[in-house]
Write a protein that holds these residues in place. Sequence first.
Motif, mmCIF file in Angstrom:
data_model
loop_
_atom_site.group_PDB
_atom_site.id
_atom_site.type_symbol
_atom_site.label_atom_id
_atom_site.label_comp_id
_atom_site.label_asym_id
_atom_site.label_seq_id
_atom_site.Cartn_x
_atom_site.Cartn_y
_atom_site.Cartn_z
ATOM 1 N N SER A 28 0.846 -1.189 0.000
ATOM 2 C CA SER A 28 0.000 0.000 0.000
ATOM 3 C C SER A 28 0.881 1.238 0.000
ATOM 4 O O SER A 28 2.015 1.207 0.485
ATOM 5 N N ARG A 29 0.342 2.324 -0.550
ATOM 6 C CA ARG A 29 1.054 3.608 -0.496
ATOM 7 C C ARG A 29 0.034 4.728 -0.428
ATOM 8 O O ARG A 29 -1.051 4.650 -1.008
ATOM 9 N N ASP A 30 0.407 5.765 0.298
ATOM 10 C CA ASP A 30 -0.460 6.931 0.413
ATOM 11 C C ASP A 30 -0.496 7.688 -0.908
ATOM 12 O O ASP A 30 0.524 7.775 -1.620
ATOM 13 N N CYS A 31 -1.670 8.235 -1.221
ATOM 14 C CA CYS A 31 -1.767 9.041 -2.447
ATOM 15 C C CYS A 31 -2.555 10.330 -2.193
ATOM 16 O O CYS A 31 -3.233 10.839 -3.084
ATOM 17 N N GLY A 32 -2.469 10.837 -0.959
ATOM 18 C CA GLY A 32 -3.064 12.126 -0.645
ATOM 19 C C GLY A 32 -4.515 12.047 -0.223
ATOM 20 O O GLY A 32 -5.241 11.117 -0.586
ATOM 21 N N GLU A 33 -4.923 13.021 0.613
ATOM 22 C CA GLU A 33 -6.298 13.161 1.077
ATOM 23 C C GLU A 33 -6.812 11.909 1.790
ATOM 24 O O GLU A 33 -8.001 11.588 1.743
ATOM 25 N N LYS A 62 -5.374 5.598 -0.268
ATOM 26 C CA LYS A 62 -4.252 4.667 -0.441
ATOM 27 C C LYS A 62 -4.438 3.868 -1.733
ATOM 28 O O LYS A 62 -5.551 3.475 -2.076
ATOM 29 N N ILE A 63 -3.324 3.641 -2.418
ATOM 30 C CA ILE A 63 -3.297 2.688 -3.520
ATOM 31 C C ILE A 63 -2.892 1.341 -2.924
ATOM 32 O O ILE A 63 -1.865 1.240 -2.246
ATOM 33 N N LEU A 64 -3.695 0.315 -3.147
ATOM 34 C CA LEU A 64 -3.440 -1.015 -2.613
ATOM 35 C C LEU A 64 -3.102 -1.980 -3.740
ATOM 36 O O LEU A 64 -3.718 -1.931 -4.817
#
Length: 246
Positions: free
Chosen positions: A13-18, A21-23
């Motif tokens: 997972s990675r944060d993508c703002g607001e 998360k992209i999983l």
Amino acid sequence: MKLYKADAIVLRSRDCGEGNKILVLYSREYGKLRVIAHGVAKPSSRKRGAVQLFSRTNFLIHRGRELDSVSQCEVMEMFPALRRDLGSISRASYMAELVDVFTAEGEPNGPLFLLLLATLRLLAVKDPELLIRAFEIKAAGLLGYSPVLDACASCGAELLQGPLSFSPSMGGVLCGDCSTADLDAAPCNRGQVEVLKILADWDPARLHQLKVDEPTRKQLQNMLRKYIRYHLEGELKSAAFLSRYV
């Protein structure tokens, strides 16, 4: 059909703002999926636990034009024991990265999903080192890269007692006469090859019954890491970390 269900394990997972998360998921039904989960990083989100790394979750996913999105999710298994120490987290991360890098999106492989799930369940309570070796060789086989262990991978001759070697580039074990065919092949013996066969064949839950000495463990790690590195054409980040710190 705009909505579909997936029984999946969270690989990355990675944060993508607001708070989004992209999983990257590995699902039983669809193989690898890349989806966006809106707002799950916010403290108020009820989905936070269901999208933690290594969690097994039931997802309801909405098809999007560019990226599918998580509509609902319900956690089924969280494996909290995997987060108690660096070794367990590192080994789980290694397996997740191995599945992620070795697989393409949208290509289901039910046996690989079940192997990953079974190994995550056992990792904190059984012999973790042998479980990882078994995962490596079993996953390679399920993805079409099973090494040749019953005969010489070069000439097909029976593997008799004597010097043997393991060659990633030639696809498995080499007899003494063929060992010069690959100067980078790792030396091994018949006993180590037999352990590889057991790791490939046995149910992971049985592996605690297997007694393997430390030199053999080190050699198996060397052989299988080289085999995976060859087929991936590079080193996994988590493998380098495991070798250095765990």
